[in-house]
Write an enzyme that holds these catalytic residues in place. Sequence first.
Site, short mmCIF file in Angstrom:
data_model
loop_
_atom_site.label_atom_id
_atom_site.label_comp_id
_atom_site.label_asym_id
_atom_site.label_seq_id
_atom_site.Cartn_x
_atom_site.Cartn_y
_atom_site.Cartn_z
N CYS A 52 0.85 -1.20 0.00
CA CYS A 52 0.00 0.00 0.00
C CYS A 52 0.88 1.24 0.00
O CYS A 52 1.77 1.37 0.84
CB CYS A 52 -0.90 -0.02 1.23
N CYS A 55 0.18 3.20 3.57
CA CYS A 55 0.58 2.69 4.90
C CYS A 55 1.63 1.60 4.85
O CYS A 55 2.10 1.16 5.89
CB CYS A 55 -0.64 2.22 5.67
N CYS A 100 -7.30 -1.00 0.86
CA CYS A 100 -6.36 -1.53 1.84
C CYS A 100 -7.12 -1.73 3.15
O CYS A 100 -7.77 -0.80 3.64
CB CYS A 100 -5.21 -0.55 2.03
N CYS A 103 -5.61 0.81 6.08
CA CYS A 103 -5.79 2.27 6.08
C CYS A 103 -6.97 2.74 5.23
O CYS A 103 -7.28 3.93 5.23
CB CYS A 103 -4.50 2.97 5.63
N CYS A 124 -8.04 -5.32 -10.35
CA CYS A 124 -7.57 -4.28 -11.24
C CYS A 124 -7.19 -3.08 -10.38
O CYS A 124 -8.06 -2.44 -9.77
CB CYS A 124 -8.69 -3.92 -12.22
FE FE Z 1 -2.87 1.05 3.44
#
Ligand code: FE
Length: 136
Positions: A52, A55, A100, A103, A124
């Site tokens: 991510c 984060c 995610c 976060c 995607c």
């Molecule tokens: Fe994240």
Amino acid sequence: MSYIAINTITMDKDELKKKLTPEEYRVTQEKGTERPFHNEYFDHHEKGMYECKVCGTPLFSSETKFDSGTGWPSFDEALPGALLYHEDSTLGMTRTEVMCAKCGAHLGHMFTDGPKETTGKRFCTNSASLSFKKNE
Ligand code: FE
């Protein structure tokens, strides 16, 4: 559609605006979509982990990346528990948004037209939502 309840961490908007580029902010925080074929990872083939951008949580292994032809980085599987799924009815169609789990950053959408020989799923994603960490 089932919703997975996970407590996401809250990120300070001003901090995020400093940390992210305007494009990364638009995609991850405002559920934007980057341009296909003009992004960092759609044609990227190194071995490693996609994390991510916001984060740093590991989300997708390069082992699960495939060439979908869409111009966005595509995966047929995510790391266990890494994603949050949300039904998205914008643009006159129902899609499954993926975020995610830690976060809440918008990553992209999950479709069910992925490779049949593996999971049949196609995650995607936007390169703007990801950071790549190469295998040592
Ligand atoms: Fe994240």
